[in-house]
Every structure is written in structure tokens, then in C-alpha cells.
Design a protein around this motif. Sequence first.
Motif, short mmCIF file in Angstrom:
data_model
loop_
_atom_site.label_atom_id
_atom_site.label_comp_id
_atom_site.label_asym_id
_atom_site.label_seq_id
_atom_site.Cartn_x
_atom_site.Cartn_y
_atom_site.Cartn_z
N CYS A 56 0.44 4.14 -2.67
CA CYS A 56 0.10 5.47 -2.15
C CYS A 56 1.17 6.49 -2.50
O CYS A 56 0.87 7.65 -2.78
N ASN B 182 0.82 -1.21 0.00
CA ASN B 182 0.00 0.00 0.00
C ASN B 182 0.86 1.26 0.00
O ASN B 182 0.51 2.27 -0.61
N THR C 52 -4.60 2.21 -7.65
CA THR C 52 -5.21 2.18 -6.32
C THR C 52 -6.31 1.14 -6.26
O THR C 52 -6.41 0.36 -5.31
N SER C 53 -7.16 1.13 -7.29
CA SER C 53 -8.27 0.18 -7.35
C SER C 53 -7.79 -1.26 -7.36
O SER C 53 -8.37 -2.13 -6.69
N CYS D 281 -4.26 8.65 2.20
CA CYS D 281 -3.03 7.85 2.14
C CYS D 281 -2.31 7.85 3.49
O CYS D 281 -1.90 6.79 3.99
N LYS E 219 -9.64 3.44 1.43
CA LYS E 219 -9.55 3.14 0.01
C LYS E 219 -10.63 3.85 -0.81
O LYS E 219 -10.33 4.41 -1.88
N LEU F 169 -4.25 5.82 6.00
CA LEU F 169 -4.15 4.39 5.70
C LEU F 169 -2.83 3.81 6.18
O LEU F 169 -2.80 2.79 6.88
N VAL G 4 -4.34 -1.52 -3.85
CA VAL G 4 -4.45 -1.13 -2.44
C VAL G 4 -5.39 -2.10 -1.72
O VAL G 4 -6.49 -2.37 -2.18
N GLU G 5 -4.94 -2.61 -0.60
CA GLU G 5 -5.75 -3.53 0.22
C GLU G 5 -6.08 -2.86 1.54
O GLU G 5 -5.23 -2.23 2.16
N GLU G 6 -7.32 -3.02 1.94
CA GLU G 6 -7.73 -2.47 3.24
C GLU G 6 -8.79 -3.37 3.84
O GLU G 6 -9.80 -3.69 3.21
#
Length: 397
Positions: free
Chosen positions: A11, A7, A181-182, A119, A76, A122, A185-187
Motif C-alpha cells: 500500500c 499489505n 496490489t493484485s 489503503c 482490495k 485496509l 495484497v491479502e484481505e
Amino acid sequence: MKMWKKNLIVCWFGMFVSSIGMSQIAPVLPLYIKHLGISNTALIEQFSGIAFGATFIISAVFSPVWGHAADKFGRKPMLLRASLGMAVVIGSMGFAQNVYELIGLRLLQGVITGYSTACTTLIATQTDNEHAGWALGTLSTANIAGSLLGPMIGGFIEETFGLQNVFFMTGALLLIAFITTSLFVEESFTRQDKKAHSVKEIWNVVPEKSLTVTILVTFFVLTVALYSVEPIITVYVTQLSRNTSHVALLAGMAFSASGLANIIAAPRLGKLSDKIGAQKVILVALVMAGLIFIPQAFVKNPWQLMALRFLLGLASAGLIPSVNILVKRITPDSLTGRVFGFNMSAGYLGIFGGSVLGGQVASHLGIRYVFFITSVLLLINAVWVYFRVYKKLNLNE
């Protein structure tokens, strides 16, 4: 690879691109306003100031709003909203038919920003305390690098491809940031605070109010300091330079020197904050930055200025990561986005305030007084940080 490291990479790229989007318009704005039909020089300057400054003022207003949304819906979704929104808005600036449409889009750009806040939140909430300083220090270089390269990239695109393509290409880069990002990125987001709060209610549940105020003011002062020289550096280099044919290049190098040093030192000072405490790093950095501003008023040539600007970058590199570490340390995870939102507001106001302060002091008192006043601001802030942050956190350790 650990989730927070992946991430961090995504970011960093997104913040770098969004920072370019915020700063690349500076060198081309007067040219574009002239292209849109404004021929009077005074009006071009007036509209340029409004169009440039309006984005930061509006961003300051909306940063806490998006920080609250990040705490409510996840970080996210805010990254996706900001990157796609900025891609559309900045790309649309290339289609503006008059200066009023351009200013309207600049205002809208200020409304939809929030990528940096999301960002930072996160990474701050995902990273363990052992690595938080290094991660936040590395992340801070994205904004610095984007702000540093943005004006040069904007100027290069304008000369090579034309004015409108500055906006189209920046929009395309932001669209790439949205896609990465789509995809990457993991959240795993669990909302910890189910109740919506007003600003007053949020403030009532902030556990360290005095520390939080000190940190917000510190972030405002350091952004004022870093941006106070921006409006006058070209004029100052002109006064110092005997060969006026390279003033633009020398001014660019003087401005870039502190940013380059910042990029080199920020991750290292962030890592140092993890070991010895952010309150120690921020205190020393404030004192050193305050002292380094003074000799800049007495330089005899642009090369001396560049050397001192580089030293300033090394010193100030410890400030932004330390601010972010302290916010993470004293703020519950359920409020982190909102407090980082307030912090970003302080930063945006500092950018605007620093630019105004530098220009006004230089015009009324002289350029050298910009360095003296900025130094005094930083040193006063260092004394305040010593009593309000350093002593309190050292006692708690």
C-alpha cells in the motif's frame, strides 16, 4: 511476515505512486496546455487552474462513494479499481489532442481516485491497536513523499524525455502498482453491514458524531495550512533572495524541507500516539505548527525559511497519523471506509481551499499575512480540539 505488514509495504508503494500521479502534473501543466495549442498567457493560467483544481474538487465528491464501496465489496477491489483506472486515465492524457480533452481526463481522474482511502481503511482495520499509530504514520509518509517528489519527477521527465512521457511513465508506474496490489495484497473480507445506507442513514449510526465532525474539520484545516503557502513560496523566496539565478532551486528546497521532516517524524509520532494517545499528540502538534508559522513571516533569507519549514514538518508530522488513529478508534469497522472517505474529502477540499486562500491573501494583503492567517486557523483549531477531543478522550481513558 504478518499480513498487515506485507499489505503496508504494498500500500505504501501504491499510495506513493498515486500521489506522484496526482502531483506530477503541476509543473508541466502550463507547458502541456501551451503544447496543445493555447498561446495566450492569461488563458494558459486560467486553464491550468481549472485542470489542476478540478481533480481535487471531484475527488472530494467521490471519496465517500468509494469509501462506501470499500465497506461493501472489500478494500482490495477498490485498490485494483483505482490503480488500474488511474493508470489508464493518466496514460491517456499523453494522447490528448486539445485542452478540453485534458480537462475532461483530469475530471475523470478525480472520479476514479480512491486508492489512498482504500489503503488507509485496509491498514486501519487489519492492524491491532498496539501498532496502529506506527502503521498509519508510516502509511501517511507515502502521500507526503509522493507529493514532495511528484513535481520534481514530472519536471525531470519533461526535460529529459518530453512532455507526453510524463503521463506515459506515470501511467506505467500505476500499472506496476496495480500488478503488485493484485499479487501481494491479502484481505479476508467479511461484510459486517449488509444493508446499503444513504449518507443520512450512515451519519445516524456513527457513534461519536461530535468527535467525528471535529476530526474532519481538523483534517480540513491542517491541509489548508500545509497548502496555503504553496502558491506563494516561489514569490516569497524571490523577495528574500539576493541571487535570483537560483530562485527555483531555493523555492523547491523550501517546499521540500517540510515534507522531508514529515517523512522522518511521522512514523515516530505515530508510534508515540500508540503509547500516550493520539489526542495528546494532535493537540501539541497543532499548537506547535500554529506557532512555527508566525516567524516564517519575519525571515530575512531563504535559509531561515527552510529551517522553519523543516521544524513545521516535524510538528505537522503528528497530525495526519493522529487523525487516522482517532477515526479508527471511534468508528466501527463496518463504517471505517465511509468515514475515511469523508476524511479524504475534507483533505482534498483543504488542498484546493489552501491553494486558493494563499493566493488570494497574498494578492490582497501581502505574503506575510498568509503565515499569520494560517497560524490563527491552526491555533483556533487547537483550542477546539482541546475542548472537543482531548478533554473527552482523556476522561474516557
